[in-house]
Design a protein around this motif. Structure first.
Motif, PDB file in Angstrom:
ATOM      1  N   PRO A 164       0.700  -1.156  -0.041  1.00 38.93           N
ATOM      2  CA  PRO A 164       0.098  -0.024   0.098  1.00 38.93           C
ATOM      3  C   PRO A 164       0.859   1.183   0.094  1.00 38.93           C
ATOM      4  CG  PRO A 164      -1.087  -1.583   1.573  1.00 38.93           C
ATOM      5  CD  PRO A 164       0.431  -2.268   1.039  1.00 38.93           C
ATOM      6  N   GLY A 165       0.444   2.313  -0.733  1.00 37.60           N
ATOM      7  CA  GLY A 165       1.134   3.637  -0.932  1.00 37.60           C
ATOM      8  C   GLY A 165       2.142   3.391  -1.678  1.00 37.60           C
ATOM      9  N   HIS A 166       2.523   2.516  -2.459  1.00 32.40           N
ATOM     10  CA  HIS A 166       3.724   2.272  -3.344  1.00 32.40           C
ATOM     11  C   HIS A 166       3.209   1.584  -4.827  1.00 32.40           C
ATOM     12  CE1 HIS A 166       5.313   2.106   0.776  1.00 32.40           C
ATOM     13  NE2 HIS A 166       6.466   2.338   0.519  1.00 32.40           N
ATOM     14  N   GLY A 167       4.153   2.228  -5.501  1.00 28.61           N
ATOM     15  CA  GLY A 167       3.947   1.606  -7.151  1.00 28.61           C
ATOM     16  C   GLY A 167       2.643   1.859  -7.469  1.00 28.61           C
ATOM     17  N   ARG A 168       1.922   0.690  -7.851  1.00 33.85           N
ATOM     18  CA  ARG A 168       0.512   0.410  -8.460  1.00 33.85           C
ATOM     19  C   ARG A 168      -0.511   0.406  -7.445  1.00 33.85           C
ATOM     20  NH1 ARG A 168       2.418  -4.191 -12.608  1.00 33.85           N
ATOM     21  NH2 ARG A 168       3.941  -4.385 -10.858  1.00 33.85           N
ATOM     22  N   SER A 169      -0.110   0.377  -6.273  1.00 29.89           N
ATOM     23  CA  SER A 169      -0.822   0.536  -4.870  1.00 29.89           C
ATOM     24  C   SER A 169      -0.700   1.859  -4.268  1.00 29.89           C
ATOM     25  CB  SER A 169      -0.614  -0.656  -3.834  1.00 29.89           C
ATOM     26  OG  SER A 169      -0.690  -1.869  -4.240  1.00 29.89           O
ATOM     27  N   ALA A 170      -0.328   2.808  -4.853  1.00 30.50           N
ATOM     28  CA  ALA A 170      -0.294   4.116  -4.603  1.00 30.50           C
ATOM     29  C   ALA A 170      -1.252   4.869  -4.011  1.00 30.50           C
ATOM     30  CB  ALA A 170       0.535   5.150  -5.479  1.00 30.50           C
ATOM     31  N   ASP A 171      -2.656   4.427  -4.584  1.00 32.92           N
ATOM     32  CA  ASP A 171      -3.929   5.010  -4.244  1.00 32.92           C
ATOM     33  C   ASP A 171      -4.235   4.689  -2.766  1.00 32.92           C
ATOM     34  OD1 ASP A 171      -4.239   2.533  -5.108  1.00 32.92           O
ATOM     35  OD2 ASP A 171      -6.237   2.709  -5.595  1.00 32.92           O
ATOM     36  N   GLN A 172      -3.615   3.621  -2.269  1.00 35.38           N
ATOM     37  CA  GLN A 172      -3.994   3.395  -0.877  1.00 35.38           C
ATOM     38  C   GLN A 172      -2.860   3.803  -0.038  1.00 35.38           C
ATOM     39  OE1 GLN A 172      -4.430  -1.158  -0.835  1.00 35.38           O
ATOM     40  NE2 GLN A 172      -4.503  -1.029  -3.077  1.00 35.38           N
ATOM     41  N   THR A 173      -3.150   4.259   1.081  1.00 30.84           N
ATOM     42  CA  THR A 173      -2.407   4.946   2.137  1.00 30.84           C
ATOM     43  C   THR A 173      -1.676   3.730   2.822  1.00 30.84           C
ATOM     44  OG1 THR A 173      -3.392   6.896   2.227  1.00 30.84           O
ATOM     45  CG2 THR A 173      -1.665   6.450   4.025  1.00 30.84           C
ATOM     46  N   TYR A 174      -0.335   4.005   3.443  1.00 32.97           N
ATOM     47  CA  TYR A 174       0.312   2.720   4.138  1.00 32.97           C
ATOM     48  C   TYR A 174       0.053   3.267   5.516  1.00 32.97           C
ATOM     49  CZ  TYR A 174       3.436  -0.660   5.815  1.00 32.97           C
ATOM     50  OH  TYR A 174       4.177  -1.775   6.093  1.00 32.97           O
ATOM     51  N   THR A 175      -0.829   2.663   6.206  1.00 32.24           N
ATOM     52  CA  THR A 175      -1.171   3.262   7.437  1.00 32.24           C
ATOM     53  C   THR A 175      -0.415   2.450   8.583  1.00 32.24           C
ATOM     54  OG1 THR A 175      -2.884   1.428   7.571  1.00 32.24           O
ATOM     55  CG2 THR A 175      -3.681   3.425   6.945  1.00 32.24           C
ATOM     56  N   SER A 176      -0.049   1.190   8.677  1.00 32.89           N
ATOM     57  CA  SER A 176       0.698   0.432   9.584  1.00 32.89           C
ATOM     58  C   SER A 176       1.119  -0.913   9.200  1.00 32.89           C
ATOM     59  CB  SER A 176      -0.084   0.354  11.019  1.00 32.89           C
ATOM     60  OG  SER A 176      -1.007  -0.725  10.722  1.00 32.89           O
ATOM     61  N   HIS A 177       1.987  -1.558   9.607  1.00 35.00           N
ATOM     62  CA  HIS A 177       2.300  -3.110   9.431  1.00 35.00           C
ATOM     63  C   HIS A 177       1.092  -3.849   9.563  1.00 35.00           C
ATOM     64  CE1 HIS A 177       6.487  -1.907   8.596  1.00 35.00           C
ATOM     65  NE2 HIS A 177       7.118  -2.343   9.537  1.00 35.00           N
ATOM     66  N   ASP A 178       0.399  -3.707  10.802  1.00 37.07           N
ATOM     67  CA  ASP A 178      -0.500  -4.401  11.382  1.00 37.07           C
ATOM     68  C   ASP A 178      -1.740  -4.382  10.364  1.00 37.07           C
ATOM     69  OD1 ASP A 178       0.782  -5.209  13.752  1.00 37.07           O
ATOM     70  OD2 ASP A 178      -0.204  -3.940  14.809  1.00 37.07           O
ATOM     71  N   ASP A 179      -1.888  -3.503   9.699  1.00 37.30           N
ATOM     72  CA  ASP A 179      -3.161  -3.271   8.665  1.00 37.30           C
ATOM     73  C   ASP A 179      -2.729  -3.927   7.312  1.00 37.30           C
ATOM     74  OD1 ASP A 179      -4.480  -1.879  10.307  1.00 37.30           O
ATOM     75  OD2 ASP A 179      -4.091   0.002   9.495  1.00 37.30           O
ATOM     76  N   VAL A 180      -1.311  -4.005   7.183  1.00 39.44           N
ATOM     77  CA  VAL A 180      -0.962  -4.964   5.822  1.00 39.44           C
ATOM     78  C   VAL A 180      -0.906  -6.435   6.042  1.00 39.44           C
ATOM     79  CG1 VAL A 180       1.042  -5.082   4.196  1.00 39.44           C
ATOM     80  CG2 VAL A 180       0.460  -2.781   5.111  1.00 39.44           C
ATOM     81  N   ILE A 181      -0.575  -6.879   7.192  1.00 43.47           N
ATOM     82  CA  ILE A 181      -0.241  -8.254   7.349  1.00 43.47           C
ATOM     83  C   ILE A 181      -1.692  -9.123   7.246  1.00 43.47           C
ATOM     84  CG2 ILE A 181       0.019  -9.930   9.173  1.00 43.47           C
ATOM     85  CD1 ILE A 181       2.518  -8.546   8.316  1.00 43.47           C
ATOM     86  N   PRO A 182      -2.878  -8.635   7.456  1.00 41.17           N
ATOM     87  CA  PRO A 182      -3.951  -9.507   6.934  1.00 41.17           C
ATOM     88  C   PRO A 182      -4.107  -9.729   5.645  1.00 41.17           C
ATOM     89  CG  PRO A 182      -4.571  -7.906   8.777  1.00 41.17           C
ATOM     90  CD  PRO A 182      -3.406  -7.333   8.414  1.00 41.17           C
TER      91      PRO A 182
END
Length: 243
Positions: free
Chosen positions: A46-64
């Motif tokens: 999230p927040g990077h490359g082709r997922s840039a439209d999604q904000t990187y919020t936290s590790h815990d939100d990405v893990i699921p």
């Protein structure tokens, strides 16, 4: 998240997690040297490359989302993570050992920084530099981004929002190995470059000490960017270690 998949569906799953400020493309130089029998999973976080439209919020939100990706594959995977992605790899292994058979941790900070607040304040004030091509090219040099991927780096850097940048950096600076890491039953390989900051080498030692059955290597003459600095060597190391 945007996810690219390569290789046969029934191949051994290999999840590659990129670092902050780059995207899935960072694995292309290394992937060119991997055996074609792997089932390679290549997300843009999230927040990077082709997922840039999604904000990187936290590790815990990405893990699921990463857990769901591995669950869909239906069998345990080898997870390789670099820098920010290496912290995610540690979390995945600690929390879902049923999904992670082996893990390779490359240049993960695992000792939290002091005075994170002031550091983030400075970063917030200078975040706009990441959108400047000249500054992005300087950063690309530090990560050993090859010329053929320089445009990818500049484009990725320009697409990262201030919120994503601050959240990802804060997560990185505050990271400590979770309790479950010391109980991970699978195989673990921990790498750092001999020319990285002392903190990174100390972090690799801390991860190894918390999981004594892991393997730790300091790679001579490498800085922060081993997969990009030595892609052919790194691919061969991954292959030999997985076997």
């Amino acid at each position: 998240m945007h996810i690219d998949r390569y290789g046969p569906e029934r191949g051994t799953p290999l999840l590659l997690l990129h670092g902050g400020g780059v995207a899935g493309w960072m694995w292309e130089p290394m992937r060119a040297h991997l055996d074609e029998g792997h089932r390679i999973l290549l997300p843009d976080l999230p927040g990077h490359g082709r997922s840039a439209d999604q904000t990187y919020t936290s590790h815990d939100d990405v893990i699921p989302a990463l857990e769901e990706l591995l669950e869909d594959e239906g069998r345990p995977a080898t997870v390789v993570g670099f820098s920010l992605g290496a912290q995610l790899a540690v979390l995945l292994a600690a929390q879902r050992p049923d999904l992670v058979e082996k893990v390779i941790v490359v240049s993960a900070q695992a000792i939290p920084m002091r005075a994170v607040g002031p550091m983030l304040a400075v970063l917030s004030a200078t975040a706009g530099l990441a959108r400047q091509e000249w500054f992005a090219k300087l950063q690309a040099r530090e990560l050993f981004v090859p010329p053929e991927h320089l445009d990818d780096y500049v484009r990725t850097s320009a697409g990262i929002s201030r919120e994503t940048l601050l959240n990802a950096v804060e997560e990185n600076l505050r990271f400590t190995p979770p309790d479950g890491w010391r109980h991970f039953p699978g195989a673990a390989l921990i790498l750092a470059g001999s020319k990285e900051k002392t903190l990174m080498r100390r972090s690799s030692a801390a991860l190894h000490e918390a999981l004594p059955q892991s393997e730790r290597e300091i790679i001579a003459d490498c800085g922060h960017g081993i997969p990009l600095q030595r892609p052919a060597w790194f691919a061969q190391r991954v292959e030999s270690w997985m076997r």
